[in-house]
Design a protein around this motif. Structure first.
Motif, PDB file in Angstrom:
ATOM      1  N   MET A   1       0.198  -1.034  -0.083  1.00  0.00           N
ATOM      2  CA  MET A   1      -0.053   0.577   0.095  1.00  0.00           C
ATOM      3  C   MET A   1       1.302   0.959  -0.039  1.00  0.00           C
ATOM      4  O   MET A   1       1.925   1.195   0.592  1.00  0.00           O
ATOM      5  N   THR A   2       0.693   1.944  -1.309  1.00  0.00           N
ATOM      6  CA  THR A   2       1.272   2.996  -0.862  1.00  0.00           C
ATOM      7  C   THR A   2       1.255   4.258  -0.051  1.00  0.00           C
ATOM      8  O   THR A   2       2.115   4.983   0.288  1.00  0.00           O
ATOM      9  N   ALA A   3       0.121   4.506   0.233  1.00  0.00           N
ATOM     10  CA  ALA A   3      -0.032   5.659   0.671  1.00  0.00           C
ATOM     11  C   ALA A   3       0.354   5.488   1.744  1.00  0.00           C
ATOM     12  O   ALA A   3       0.021   4.407   2.446  1.00  0.00           O
ATOM     13  N   VAL A   4       0.083   7.052   3.415  1.00  0.00           N
ATOM     14  CA  VAL A   4       0.760   7.233   4.633  1.00  0.00           C
ATOM     15  C   VAL A   4      -0.995   6.407   4.750  1.00  0.00           C
ATOM     16  O   VAL A   4      -1.918   7.300   5.368  1.00  0.00           O
ATOM     17  N   ILE A   5      -1.250   5.537   6.158  1.00  0.00           N
ATOM     18  CA  ILE A   5      -2.029   5.434   6.493  1.00  0.00           C
ATOM     19  C   ILE A   5      -1.902   5.912   8.139  1.00  0.00           C
ATOM     20  O   ILE A   5      -0.895   6.418   8.562  1.00  0.00           O
ATOM     21  N   SER A   6      -2.681   6.551   8.303  1.00  0.00           N
ATOM     22  CA  SER A   6      -2.960   7.475   9.586  1.00  0.00           C
ATOM     23  C   SER A   6      -4.676   6.942  10.327  1.00  0.00           C
ATOM     24  O   SER A   6      -5.619   7.008   9.821  1.00  0.00           O
ATOM     25  N   THR A   7      -4.716   5.781  11.386  1.00  0.00           N
ATOM     26  CA  THR A   7      -5.411   5.372  11.948  1.00  0.00           C
ATOM     27  C   THR A   7      -6.316   6.405  12.968  1.00  0.00           C
ATOM     28  O   THR A   7      -7.674   6.229  12.313  1.00  0.00           O
ATOM     29  N   PRO A   8      -5.479   7.412  13.283  1.00  0.00           N
ATOM     30  CA  PRO A   8      -6.777   8.492  13.669  1.00  0.00           C
ATOM     31  C   PRO A   8      -7.337   9.773  13.126  1.00  0.00           C
ATOM     32  O   PRO A   8      -8.726   9.658  12.646  1.00  0.00           O
ATOM     33  N   ASP A   9      -6.627   9.441  11.690  1.00  0.00           N
ATOM     34  CA  ASP A   9      -7.854  10.329  10.350  1.00  0.00           C
ATOM     35  C   ASP A   9      -8.814   9.177  10.428  1.00  0.00           C
ATOM     36  O   ASP A   9      -9.896   9.925   9.648  1.00  0.00           O
ATOM     37  N   LEU A  10      -8.238   7.636  10.000  1.00  0.00           N
ATOM     38  CA  LEU A  10      -9.097   6.801   8.995  1.00  0.00           C
ATOM     39  C   LEU A  10     -10.772   7.225   9.873  1.00  0.00           C
ATOM     40  O   LEU A  10     -11.733   6.610   9.304  1.00  0.00           O
ATOM     41  N   THR A  11     -10.591   6.851  11.322  1.00  0.00           N
ATOM     42  CA  THR A  11     -10.931   6.892  12.142  1.00  0.00           C
ATOM     43  C   THR A  11     -12.473   8.032  12.309  1.00  0.00           C
ATOM     44  O   THR A  11     -13.402   7.726  12.598  1.00  0.00           O
ATOM     45  N   ASP A  12     -11.678   8.969  11.778  1.00  0.00           N
ATOM     46  CA  ASP A  12     -12.099  10.353  12.225  1.00  0.00           C
ATOM     47  C   ASP A  12     -13.380  10.093  10.742  1.00  0.00           C
ATOM     48  O   ASP A  12     -14.816  10.816  11.003  1.00  0.00           O
ATOM     49  N   GLU A  13     -13.014  10.007   9.652  1.00  0.00           N
ATOM     50  CA  GLU A  13     -13.632   9.905   8.264  1.00  0.00           C
ATOM     51  C   GLU A  13     -14.699   8.816   7.805  1.00  0.00           C
ATOM     52  O   GLU A  13     -15.623   8.985   7.686  1.00  0.00           O
ATOM     53  N   HIS A  14     -14.148   7.698   9.144  1.00  0.00           N
ATOM     54  CA  HIS A  14     -14.854   6.392   8.690  1.00  0.00           C
ATOM     55  C   HIS A  14     -15.096   6.082  10.385  1.00  0.00           C
ATOM     56  O   HIS A  14     -14.999   4.845  11.086  1.00  0.00           O
ATOM     57  N   PRO A  15     -16.771   6.635  10.625  1.00  0.00           N
ATOM     58  CA  PRO A  15     -17.079   6.260  12.373  1.00  0.00           C
ATOM     59  C   PRO A  15     -17.414   4.774  12.893  1.00  0.00           C
ATOM     60  O   PRO A  15     -17.427   4.349  13.591  1.00  0.00           O
ATOM     61  N   GLY A  16     -17.347   3.644  10.675  1.00  0.00           N
ATOM     62  CA  GLY A  16     -17.911   2.850  11.556  1.00  0.00           C
ATOM     63  C   GLY A  16     -16.611   1.805  11.644  1.00  0.00           C
ATOM     64  O   GLY A  16     -16.717   0.623  11.833  1.00  0.00           O
ATOM     65  N   ALA A  17     -15.466   2.750  10.988  1.00  0.00           N
ATOM     66  CA  ALA A  17     -13.964   1.192  11.387  1.00  0.00           C
ATOM     67  C   ALA A  17     -14.333   1.205  13.469  1.00  0.00           C
ATOM     68  O   ALA A  17     -14.458   1.922  13.902  1.00  0.00           O
ATOM     69  N   ARG A  18     -13.901   0.105  13.532  1.00  0.00           N
ATOM     70  CA  ARG A  18     -13.581  -0.618  14.314  1.00  0.00           C
ATOM     71  C   ARG A  18     -12.111  -0.770  15.014  1.00  0.00           C
ATOM     72  O   ARG A  18     -11.346  -1.326  14.438  1.00  0.00           O
ATOM     73  N   ALA A  19     -11.631   0.043  16.360  1.00  0.00           N
ATOM     74  CA  ALA A  19     -10.549  -1.138  16.779  1.00  0.00           C
ATOM     75  C   ALA A  19     -10.742  -1.978  17.677  1.00  0.00           C
ATOM     76  O   ALA A  19     -10.938  -2.145  18.475  1.00  0.00           O
ATOM     77  N   ILE A  20      -8.970  -2.517  17.119  1.00  0.00           N
ATOM     78  CA  ILE A  20      -8.750  -3.509  18.201  1.00  0.00           C
ATOM     79  C   ILE A  20      -7.794  -2.776  19.528  1.00  0.00           C
ATOM     80  O   ILE A  20      -7.093  -1.926  19.533  1.00  0.00           O
ATOM     81  N   GLU A  21      -9.297  -3.278  20.232  1.00  0.00           N
ATOM     82  CA  GLU A  21      -8.888  -2.857  22.416  1.00  0.00           C
ATOM     83  C   GLU A  21      -7.346  -3.516  22.675  1.00  0.00           C
ATOM     84  O   GLU A  21      -7.463  -3.836  24.114  1.00  0.00           O
ATOM     85  N   LEU A  22      -6.210  -4.024  22.126  1.00  0.00           N
ATOM     86  CA  LEU A  22      -5.229  -3.777  22.536  1.00  0.00           C
ATOM     87  C   LEU A  22      -3.638  -2.861  22.322  1.00  0.00           C
ATOM     88  O   LEU A  22      -4.243  -2.749  21.225  1.00  0.00           O
TER      89      LEU A  22
END
Length: 160
Positions: A1-22
Motif C-alpha cells: 500500500m503506497t498511501a501513508v495510513i493514519s488510523t486516527p484520520d481513518l477513524t475520523d473519516e469512517h466512524p464505522g471502523a472498529r478499533a482493536i482494543e489491545l
C-alpha cells in the motif's frame, strides 16, 4: 500500500471502523500498513502462518489470533522475510514474535503483543479463513485492516 495510513484520520473519516482494543507493538520496518484480511486462528503452533506466507500475498494482511499467548512465537525472521518476498503487506498477531531485530529490518508491517525467544511446535493445528474475535472486535476474512503506531482498526469496506 503506497498511501501513508493514519488510523486516527481513518477513524475520523469512517466512524464505522472498529478499533482493536489491545496494545500492539509495531515491530516491522513498515510502520503503516493495511489491506484485505486473511485470518488464522492457532495456539502456539504457526504451521498455518508458515503455509500462508509461502503464498502470493497480493498486498493482503494476515491476522493471526494466537489467543494472546506470549509463550511461543508465531512469527520469526525467516517467515517474515518470506512474507515480504511474496508480497504480503503485513501481519497483525494476537500473540508473540521472535527475531525482532531481523524483523525490524524486513520490508514488512508486523504488529504483535510482545516477544519470546521460543519457537512453536509444528503440529498442523489451527484454522484458516474463519471469523476470529479478540480485543473487542470480530474480524472476518476479506474485511480490511489498517495498522500504524496508533493502533489497529478493522472495516468491512476499504477505507483508502
Amino acid at each position: 500500500m503506497t498511501a501513508v495510513i493514519s488510523t486516527p484520520d481513518l477513524t475520523d473519516e469512517h466512524p464505522g471502523a472498529r478499533a482493536i482494543e489491545l496494545q500492539f507493538v509495531n515491530f516491522g520496518k513498515v510502520a503503516h500498513f493495511g489491506g484485505p484480511v486473511v485470518t488464522i486462528k492457532c495456539h502456539e503452533d504457526n504451521s498455518l502462518v508458515k503455509q500462508a506466507v509461502g503464498e502470493p500475498g497480493e498486498g493482503r494482511v494476515i491476522v493471526v489470533d494466537g489467543g494472546g499467548s506470549l509463550r511461543r512465537a508465531l512469527l520469526g525472521d525467516m517467515l517474515a522475510e518470506q512474507a515480504a518476498q511474496n508480497g504480503w503487506a503485513g501481519l497483525v498477531i494476537n500473540g508473540a514474535i521472535r527475531d525482532v531485530d531481523e524483523i525490524g529490518a524486513t520490508n514488512l508491517g508486523v504488529q504483535a503483543l510482545g516477544t519470546t525467544p521460543l519457537k512453536t511446535e509444528k503440529l498442523g493445528m489451527g484454522q484458516r479463513d474463519v471469523t476470529i474475535a479478540f480485543g473487542g472486535v470480530t474480524i472476518a476474512p476479506g474485511e480490511y485492516i489498517y495498522a500504524d503506531n496508533n493502533g489497529v482498526i478493522v472495516s468491512a469496506e476499504p477505507l483508502l
